[in-house]
Design a protein around this motif. Structure first.
Motif, PDB file in Angstrom:
ATOM      1  N   THR A  31     -13.566 -51.463 -30.420  1.00  0.00           N
ATOM      2  CA  THR A  31     -13.242 -50.440 -31.944  1.00  0.00           C
ATOM      3  C   THR A  31     -12.523 -49.184 -31.545  1.00  0.00           C
ATOM      4  O   THR A  31     -12.327 -48.327 -32.417  1.00  0.00           O
ATOM      5  CB  THR A  31     -14.485 -50.487 -32.637  1.00  0.00           C
ATOM      6  N   ASP A  32     -11.913 -49.192 -30.411  1.00  0.00           N
ATOM      7  CA  ASP A  32     -11.315 -47.834 -30.050  1.00  0.00           C
ATOM      8  C   ASP A  32      -9.971 -47.726 -31.089  1.00  0.00           C
ATOM      9  O   ASP A  32      -9.218 -48.828 -31.271  1.00  0.00           O
ATOM     10  CB  ASP A  32     -10.792 -47.803 -28.698  1.00  0.00           C
ATOM     11  N   VAL A  33      -9.603 -46.538 -31.440  1.00  0.00           N
ATOM     12  CA  VAL A  33      -8.615 -46.037 -32.131  1.00  0.00           C
ATOM     13  C   VAL A  33      -7.897 -45.116 -31.607  1.00  0.00           C
ATOM     14  O   VAL A  33      -8.557 -43.974 -31.094  1.00  0.00           O
ATOM     15  CB  VAL A  33      -8.684 -45.627 -33.407  1.00  0.00           C
ATOM     16  N   TRP A  34      -6.651 -45.322 -30.918  1.00  0.00           N
ATOM     17  CA  TRP A  34      -5.691 -44.134 -30.207  1.00  0.00           C
ATOM     18  C   TRP A  34      -4.984 -43.250 -31.267  1.00  0.00           C
ATOM     19  O   TRP A  34      -4.262 -43.864 -31.765  1.00  0.00           O
ATOM     20  CB  TRP A  34      -4.818 -44.891 -29.092  1.00  0.00           C
ATOM     21  N   LEU A  35      -5.175 -42.133 -31.177  1.00  0.00           N
ATOM     22  CA  LEU A  35      -4.590 -41.005 -32.190  1.00  0.00           C
ATOM     23  C   LEU A  35      -3.896 -40.104 -31.298  1.00  0.00           C
ATOM     24  O   LEU A  35      -4.291 -39.591 -30.348  1.00  0.00           O
ATOM     25  CB  LEU A  35      -5.766 -40.565 -33.124  1.00  0.00           C
ATOM     26  N   PHE A  95      -6.590 -50.329 -32.924  1.00  0.00           N
ATOM     27  CA  PHE A  95      -5.619 -49.495 -34.046  1.00  0.00           C
ATOM     28  C   PHE A  95      -4.784 -48.411 -33.152  1.00  0.00           C
ATOM     29  O   PHE A  95      -5.623 -47.418 -32.707  1.00  0.00           O
ATOM     30  CB  PHE A  95      -6.496 -49.050 -35.089  1.00  0.00           C
ATOM     31  N   TYR A  96      -3.542 -48.687 -33.004  1.00  0.00           N
ATOM     32  CA  TYR A  96      -2.759 -47.803 -31.786  1.00  0.00           C
ATOM     33  C   TYR A  96      -1.977 -47.073 -32.905  1.00  0.00           C
ATOM     34  O   TYR A  96      -0.936 -47.622 -33.471  1.00  0.00           O
ATOM     35  CB  TYR A  96      -1.928 -48.559 -30.884  1.00  0.00           C
ATOM     36  N   VAL A  97      -1.910 -45.812 -32.891  1.00  0.00           N
ATOM     37  CA  VAL A  97      -0.904 -44.718 -33.515  1.00  0.00           C
ATOM     38  C   VAL A  97       0.103 -44.246 -32.458  1.00  0.00           C
ATOM     39  O   VAL A  97      -0.500 -43.601 -31.364  1.00  0.00           O
ATOM     40  CB  VAL A  97      -1.795 -43.409 -34.069  1.00  0.00           C
ATOM     41  N   SER A 140       1.345 -53.906 -23.440  1.00  0.00           N
ATOM     42  CA  SER A 140       1.076 -54.887 -22.784  1.00  0.00           C
ATOM     43  C   SER A 140      -0.471 -55.135 -22.501  1.00  0.00           C
ATOM     44  O   SER A 140      -0.851 -56.120 -22.393  1.00  0.00           O
ATOM     45  CB  SER A 140       2.045 -55.081 -21.602  1.00  0.00           C
ATOM     46  N   GLY A 141      -1.091 -54.146 -22.481  1.00  0.00           N
ATOM     47  CA  GLY A 141      -2.525 -54.213 -22.074  1.00  0.00           C
ATOM     48  C   GLY A 141      -3.475 -54.319 -23.524  1.00  0.00           C
ATOM     49  O   GLY A 141      -4.405 -54.507 -23.343  1.00  0.00           O
ATOM     50  N   MET A 142      -2.666 -54.262 -24.608  1.00  0.00           N
ATOM     51  CA  MET A 142      -3.498 -54.152 -25.917  1.00  0.00           C
ATOM     52  C   MET A 142      -3.732 -55.637 -26.330  1.00  0.00           C
ATOM     53  O   MET A 142      -3.354 -55.997 -27.410  1.00  0.00           O
ATOM     54  CB  MET A 142      -3.024 -53.283 -26.805  1.00  0.00           C
ATOM     55  N   SER A 143      -4.540 -56.291 -25.659  1.00  0.00           N
ATOM     56  CA  SER A 143      -4.695 -57.657 -26.197  1.00  0.00           C
ATOM     57  C   SER A 143      -5.497 -57.920 -27.536  1.00  0.00           C
ATOM     58  O   SER A 143      -5.629 -59.080 -28.150  1.00  0.00           O
ATOM     59  CB  SER A 143      -5.508 -58.288 -25.070  1.00  0.00           C
ATOM     60  N   ARG A 144      -6.349 -56.898 -27.919  1.00  0.00           N
ATOM     61  CA  ARG A 144      -7.121 -57.256 -29.172  1.00  0.00           C
ATOM     62  C   ARG A 144      -6.783 -56.046 -30.244  1.00  0.00           C
ATOM     63  O   ARG A 144      -7.190 -56.260 -31.380  1.00  0.00           O
ATOM     64  CB  ARG A 144      -8.554 -56.780 -28.992  1.00  0.00           C
ATOM     65  N   VAL A 145      -5.527 -55.372 -30.099  1.00  0.00           N
ATOM     66  CA  VAL A 145      -5.177 -54.508 -31.294  1.00  0.00           C
ATOM     67  C   VAL A 145      -4.623 -55.328 -32.356  1.00  0.00           C
ATOM     68  O   VAL A 145      -4.301 -56.410 -32.201  1.00  0.00           O
ATOM     69  CB  VAL A 145      -3.866 -53.706 -30.789  1.00  0.00           C
TER      70      VAL A 145
END
Length: 320
Positions: free
Chosen positions: A8-12, A50-52, A67-72
Protein backbone atom coordinates in the motif's frame (compact mmCIF):
# COMPACT_ATOMS: atom_id res chain seq x y z
CA UNK A 1 2.23 -19.34 8.85
CA UNK A 2 3.64 -16.31 7.04
CA UNK A 3 1.17 -13.49 6.44
CA UNK A 4 1.81 -11.50 3.26
CA UNK A 5 0.55 -7.94 3.48
CA UNK A 6 -0.95 -6.28 0.42
CA UNK A 7 1.40 -3.49 -0.65
CA UNK A 8 0.00 0.00 0.00
CA UNK A 9 2.95 2.36 -0.45
CA UNK A 10 2.37 5.75 -2.05
CA UNK A 11 5.46 7.54 -3.37
CA UNK A 12 5.10 11.32 -3.12
CA UNK A 13 7.57 14.04 -4.23
CA UNK A 14 6.05 16.34 -1.59
CA UNK A 15 6.16 15.34 2.11
CA UNK A 16 2.77 13.93 3.11
CA UNK A 17 2.54 16.15 6.19
CA UNK A 18 2.59 19.18 3.88
CA UNK A 19 -0.48 18.07 1.89
CA UNK A 20 -3.83 18.87 3.48
CA UNK A 21 -6.69 16.48 2.82
CA UNK A 22 -4.76 13.26 2.22
CA UNK A 23 -6.54 10.12 3.44
CA UNK A 24 -5.31 9.29 6.95
CA UNK A 25 -2.70 6.51 6.78
CA UNK A 26 -4.36 4.46 9.53
CA UNK A 27 -7.89 4.63 8.17
CA UNK A 28 -6.96 4.28 4.52
CA UNK A 29 -4.20 1.75 4.92
CA UNK A 30 -1.96 3.85 2.67
CA UNK A 31 1.69 4.29 3.63
CA UNK A 32 3.15 7.59 2.39
CA UNK A 33 6.82 7.64 1.36
CA UNK A 34 8.72 10.71 0.18
CA UNK A 35 10.82 10.44 -2.98
CA UNK A 36 11.85 13.44 -5.05
CA UNK A 37 14.22 11.64 -7.39
CA UNK A 38 17.13 11.02 -5.03
CA UNK A 39 19.59 8.17 -5.59
CA UNK A 40 17.95 5.91 -3.00
CA UNK A 41 14.37 4.72 -3.28
CA UNK A 42 12.22 5.27 -0.18
CA UNK A 43 11.02 1.66 -0.21
CA UNK A 44 10.62 -1.39 -2.39
CA UNK A 45 9.18 -0.32 -5.78
CA UNK A 46 7.22 -3.60 -5.78
CA UNK A 47 5.23 -2.32 -2.78
CA UNK A 48 4.22 0.94 -4.48
CA UNK A 49 0.59 1.15 -5.55
CA UNK A 50 0.45 4.88 -6.36
CA UNK A 51 3.48 6.64 -7.85
CA UNK A 52 3.63 10.43 -8.14
CA UNK A 53 6.43 11.28 -10.56
CA UNK A 54 8.99 13.84 -9.28
CA UNK A 55 8.34 17.19 -10.92
CA UNK A 56 10.76 18.60 -13.50
CA UNK A 57 13.43 15.98 -12.81
CA UNK A 58 13.57 14.59 -16.33
CA UNK A 59 12.84 11.32 -18.05
CA UNK A 60 15.69 9.32 -16.53
CA UNK A 61 14.47 9.86 -12.97
CA UNK A 62 10.78 9.61 -13.88
CA UNK A 63 11.10 6.12 -15.35
CA UNK A 64 13.85 4.73 -13.08
CA UNK A 65 11.57 2.92 -10.60
CA UNK A 66 8.90 1.83 -13.09
CA UNK A 67 10.42 -1.52 -14.02
CA UNK A 68 10.21 -2.61 -10.39
CA UNK A 69 6.65 -1.38 -9.76
CA UNK A 70 4.93 -4.69 -10.34
CA UNK A 71 1.84 -3.80 -8.27
CA UNK A 72 1.41 -0.11 -9.05
CA UNK A 73 -2.13 0.92 -10.04
CA UNK A 74 -1.77 4.66 -10.69
CA UNK A 75 1.11 6.74 -12.07
CA UNK A 76 0.44 10.44 -11.55
CA UNK A 77 2.49 13.21 -13.14
CA UNK A 78 2.59 16.76 -11.83
CA UNK A 79 3.01 18.10 -15.35
CA UNK A 80 0.49 18.59 -18.11
CA UNK A 81 2.59 16.45 -20.45
CA UNK A 82 3.42 12.78 -19.95
CA UNK A 83 6.17 12.40 -22.55
CA UNK A 84 8.84 12.01 -19.84
CA UNK A 85 7.01 8.95 -18.47
CA UNK A 86 5.77 7.15 -21.58
CA UNK A 87 9.18 5.64 -22.47
CA UNK A 88 8.90 3.50 -19.32
CA UNK A 89 5.28 2.41 -19.37
CA UNK A 90 6.08 -0.74 -21.30
CA UNK A 91 7.55 -2.14 -18.08
CA UNK A 92 4.31 -1.64 -16.14
CA UNK A 93 1.67 -4.31 -15.51
CA UNK A 94 -1.60 -4.11 -17.41
CA UNK A 95 -4.38 -1.90 -16.10
CA UNK A 96 -2.21 0.91 -14.69
CA UNK A 97 -3.83 4.34 -15.07
CA UNK A 98 -1.46 7.13 -16.17
CA UNK A 99 -2.83 10.51 -15.08
CA UNK A 100 -1.63 14.02 -15.85
CA UNK A 101 -1.90 17.26 -13.88
CA UNK A 102 -4.82 18.86 -15.67
CA UNK A 103 -5.97 21.80 -13.56
CA UNK A 104 -2.54 22.56 -12.12
CA UNK A 105 -0.71 24.45 -14.87
CA UNK A 106 -3.38 26.21 -16.93
CA UNK A 107 -3.27 29.58 -15.15
CA UNK A 108 0.52 29.86 -14.97
CA UNK A 109 1.17 28.65 -18.50
CA UNK A 110 -1.48 30.95 -19.93
CA UNK A 111 0.01 33.88 -18.00
CA UNK A 112 3.46 33.18 -19.42
CA UNK A 113 2.04 32.80 -22.93
CA UNK A 114 0.54 36.27 -22.74
CA UNK A 115 3.79 37.59 -21.27
CA UNK A 116 5.81 36.15 -24.15
CA UNK A 117 3.41 37.50 -26.77
CA UNK A 118 3.31 41.00 -25.31
CA UNK A 119 7.03 41.15 -24.55
CA UNK A 120 7.93 40.05 -28.08
CA UNK A 121 5.46 42.29 -29.89
CA UNK A 122 6.19 45.38 -27.82
CA UNK A 123 9.98 44.97 -27.99
CA UNK A 124 10.62 44.45 -24.27
CA UNK A 125 13.87 42.48 -24.73
CA UNK A 126 15.27 45.36 -26.76
CA UNK A 127 14.19 47.85 -24.11
CA UNK A 128 15.99 45.85 -21.41
CA UNK A 129 19.15 45.81 -23.50
CA UNK A 130 18.66 49.50 -24.12
CA UNK A 131 18.39 50.18 -20.40
CA UNK A 132 21.60 48.20 -19.80
CA UNK A 133 23.30 50.33 -22.47
CA UNK A 134 21.58 53.57 -21.31
CA UNK A 135 19.93 53.96 -24.72
CA UNK A 136 16.44 55.45 -25.29
CA UNK A 137 14.96 53.13 -27.94
CA UNK A 138 11.67 54.82 -28.75
CA UNK A 139 9.52 54.12 -31.80
CA UNK A 140 6.41 52.28 -32.94
CA UNK A 141 5.96 48.62 -32.06
CA UNK A 142 3.29 46.04 -32.90
CA UNK A 143 0.26 45.76 -30.63
CA UNK A 144 -1.68 42.60 -29.81
CA UNK A 145 -4.89 44.48 -30.56
CA UNK A 146 -6.31 43.67 -34.00
CA UNK A 147 -4.05 40.64 -34.44
CA UNK A 148 -5.17 37.13 -35.41
CA UNK A 149 -3.94 34.53 -32.93
CA UNK A 150 -3.83 30.84 -33.87
CA UNK A 151 -3.75 28.43 -30.91
CA UNK A 152 -2.42 25.02 -31.96
CA UNK A 153 -3.33 22.52 -29.25
CA UNK A 154 -6.69 23.53 -27.85
CA UNK A 155 -6.94 21.58 -24.62
CA UNK A 156 -7.38 23.05 -21.17
CA UNK A 157 -4.21 25.15 -21.48
CA UNK A 158 -5.19 26.39 -24.94
CA UNK A 159 -8.60 27.39 -23.62
CA UNK A 160 -6.98 29.21 -20.68
CA UNK A 161 -4.79 31.12 -23.13
CA UNK A 162 -7.85 32.21 -25.09
CA UNK A 163 -9.58 33.35 -21.89
CA UNK A 164 -6.66 35.66 -21.18
CA UNK A 165 -6.56 36.96 -24.76
CA UNK A 166 -10.15 38.19 -24.51
CA UNK A 167 -9.43 41.68 -23.05
CA UNK A 168 -6.76 42.43 -25.68
CA UNK A 169 -9.15 43.10 -28.57
CA UNK A 170 -7.65 40.56 -30.95
CA UNK A 171 -9.20 40.48 -34.40
CA UNK A 172 -9.69 36.71 -34.17
CA UNK A 173 -8.66 33.71 -32.12
CA UNK A 174 -8.48 30.54 -34.20
CA UNK A 175 -8.42 27.17 -32.42
CA UNK A 176 -6.82 23.94 -33.61
CA UNK A 177 -6.86 20.50 -31.97
CA UNK A 178 -6.26 16.93 -33.06
CA UNK A 179 -9.79 16.68 -34.43
CA UNK A 180 -12.48 19.23 -35.26
CA UNK A 181 -15.23 19.94 -32.74
CA UNK A 182 -17.46 22.66 -31.40
CA UNK A 183 -15.78 24.40 -28.48
CA UNK A 184 -17.17 26.63 -25.77
CA UNK A 185 -15.90 29.75 -27.55
CA UNK A 186 -16.48 28.61 -31.12
CA UNK A 187 -15.35 26.06 -33.69
CA UNK A 188 -12.14 24.10 -33.17
CA UNK A 189 -10.36 23.14 -36.38
CA UNK A 190 -8.54 19.88 -37.02
CA UNK A 191 -4.76 19.70 -37.43
CA UNK A 192 -5.35 18.91 -41.08
CA UNK A 193 -6.57 22.51 -41.52
CA UNK A 194 -3.25 24.06 -40.45
CA UNK A 195 -1.87 24.67 -43.98
CA UNK A 196 -4.76 26.99 -44.80
CA UNK A 197 -4.87 28.65 -41.36
CA UNK A 198 -1.19 29.49 -40.86
CA UNK A 199 -0.85 32.20 -43.54
CA UNK A 200 -3.50 34.39 -41.87
CA UNK A 201 -2.11 34.24 -38.31
CA UNK A 202 -0.08 37.08 -36.80
CA UNK A 203 0.70 35.02 -33.69
CA UNK A 204 0.92 31.20 -33.62
CA UNK A 205 0.85 29.61 -30.16
CA UNK A 206 1.90 25.99 -29.71
CA UNK A 207 0.35 24.31 -26.66
CA UNK A 208 0.15 20.70 -27.83
CA UNK A 209 1.38 17.64 -25.94
CA UNK A 210 4.48 15.99 -27.36
CA UNK A 211 3.44 12.87 -29.23
CA UNK A 212 4.78 11.09 -32.32
CA UNK A 213 2.24 13.12 -34.31
CA UNK A 214 3.31 16.51 -32.92
CA UNK A 215 7.09 15.96 -32.90
CA UNK A 216 8.49 18.50 -35.38
CA UNK A 217 4.97 19.69 -36.16
CA UNK A 218 6.46 23.15 -36.70
CA UNK A 219 8.82 22.04 -39.44
CA UNK A 220 10.11 23.91 -42.48
CA UNK A 221 6.77 23.63 -44.28
CA UNK A 222 4.79 24.81 -41.24
CA UNK A 223 7.10 27.76 -40.60
CA UNK A 224 7.27 28.60 -44.29
CA UNK A 225 3.48 29.02 -44.36
CA UNK A 226 3.55 31.62 -41.57
CA UNK A 227 3.18 35.18 -42.79
CA UNK A 228 6.11 37.59 -42.87
CA UNK A 229 6.57 39.21 -39.46
CA UNK A 230 4.51 36.58 -37.62
CA UNK A 231 5.41 35.45 -34.11
CA UNK A 232 5.73 31.78 -33.08
CA UNK A 233 5.22 31.09 -29.36
CA UNK A 234 6.10 27.64 -28.01
CA UNK A 235 4.82 26.74 -24.53
CA UNK A 236 4.38 23.05 -25.45
CA UNK A 237 7.58 20.98 -25.67
CA UNK A 238 10.81 21.83 -27.45
CA UNK A 239 10.68 19.02 -30.04
CA UNK A 240 7.29 20.22 -31.29
CA UNK A 241 9.44 22.73 -33.22
CA UNK A 242 12.19 21.66 -35.60
CA UNK A 243 15.03 23.82 -34.31
CA UNK A 244 17.09 23.87 -37.50
CA UNK A 245 14.08 25.00 -39.53
CA UNK A 246 13.25 27.71 -37.00
CA UNK A 247 16.81 29.04 -37.06
CA UNK A 248 16.70 29.32 -40.86
CA UNK A 249 13.54 31.43 -40.67
CA UNK A 250 14.55 33.64 -37.74
CA UNK A 251 18.06 34.30 -39.02
CA UNK A 252 16.55 36.01 -42.05
CA UNK A 253 14.25 38.05 -39.79
CA UNK A 254 11.18 36.82 -41.65
CA UNK A 255 9.47 35.53 -38.50
CA UNK A 256 10.12 35.88 -34.77
CA UNK A 257 9.81 33.41 -31.92
CA UNK A 258 9.23 33.30 -28.16
CA UNK A 259 10.21 29.96 -26.66
CA UNK A 260 9.64 28.70 -23.14
CA UNK A 261 10.81 25.27 -24.29
CA UNK A 262 13.64 24.37 -26.64
CA UNK A 263 15.23 21.42 -28.37
CA UNK A 264 17.77 20.69 -26.94
CA UNK A 265 16.78 21.55 -23.37
CA UNK A 266 18.32 23.00 -21.31
CA UNK A 267 19.69 25.12 -24.12
CA UNK A 268 23.49 24.75 -23.94
CA UNK A 269 25.91 27.64 -23.96
CA UNK A 270 26.89 28.62 -27.47
CA UNK A 271 23.68 27.35 -29.09
CA UNK A 272 22.59 29.66 -31.94
CA UNK A 273 19.07 30.04 -30.51
CA UNK A 274 20.47 32.18 -27.69
CA UNK A 275 21.35 34.95 -30.11
CA UNK A 276 19.02 34.34 -33.06
CA UNK A 277 17.42 37.60 -34.25
CA UNK A 278 13.93 38.17 -32.87
CA UNK A 279 14.01 35.13 -30.56
CA UNK A 280 13.06 35.42 -26.88
CA UNK A 281 13.97 32.42 -24.70
CA UNK A 282 12.68 31.64 -21.21
CA UNK A 283 13.94 28.55 -19.30
CA UNK A 284 10.82 26.31 -19.24
CA UNK A 285 9.05 28.24 -16.49
CA UNK A 286 5.49 28.00 -17.79
CA UNK A 287 4.28 26.09 -14.76
CA UNK A 288 6.94 27.02 -12.21
CA UNK A 289 5.14 29.73 -10.26
CA UNK A 290 3.63 30.30 -6.83
CA UNK A 291 0.38 28.85 -8.22
CA UNK A 292 1.93 25.40 -8.75
CA UNK A 293 2.29 23.97 -5.26
CA UNK A 294 -1.21 24.74 -3.90
CA UNK A 295 -2.83 23.30 -7.02
CA UNK A 296 -0.53 20.26 -7.05
CA UNK A 297 -1.33 19.48 -3.41
CA UNK A 298 -5.08 19.79 -4.02
CA UNK A 299 -4.80 17.45 -7.00
CA UNK A 300 -2.89 14.82 -5.01
CA UNK A 301 -5.31 14.98 -2.08
CA UNK A 302 -8.27 14.56 -4.44
CA UNK A 303 -6.67 11.74 -6.44
CA UNK A 304 -5.61 9.77 -3.37
CA UNK A 305 -9.03 10.26 -1.75
CA UNK A 306 -10.60 8.65 -4.82
CA UNK A 307 -7.97 5.90 -4.82
CA UNK A 308 -8.54 5.07 -1.14
CA UNK A 309 -12.28 4.89 -1.81
CA UNK A 310 -11.79 2.46 -4.69
CA UNK A 311 -12.82 5.03 -7.30
CA UNK A 312 -11.14 5.81 -10.63
CA UNK A 313 -8.81 8.80 -10.55
CA UNK A 314 -9.37 11.91 -12.64
CA UNK A 315 -7.20 12.99 -15.57
CA UNK A 316 -6.60 9.49 -16.96
CA UNK A 317 -4.55 9.90 -20.12
CA UNK A 318 -4.02 6.23 -20.87
CA UNK A 319 -4.36 2.79 -19.33
CA UNK A 320 -1.65 0.18 -19.86
Amino acid sequence: MTVHKTPTDVWLPIPADEIDGLPEPGASGLNYLFWDGGPDFPGDPASCVFYVVPYMKGEQIAVRPLSGMSRVRVVQTLSAGIDHVTPGIGALPSGVRLCNAKGVHEASTAELTLTLILASLRGIPGFVRGQDAEEWRSGFYPALADKTVLIVGYGSIGAAIEDRLTPFECARVVRVARSARRGEHGPVHAMADLPELLPDADVVVLSTPLTPETRHLADADFLGRMKDGALLVNVARGPVVETAALLKETETGRIRAALDVTDPEPLPAGHPLWHAPGVLVTPHVGGSTSAFMPRAKRLLAAQLTRFAAGEDPSNIVLTT
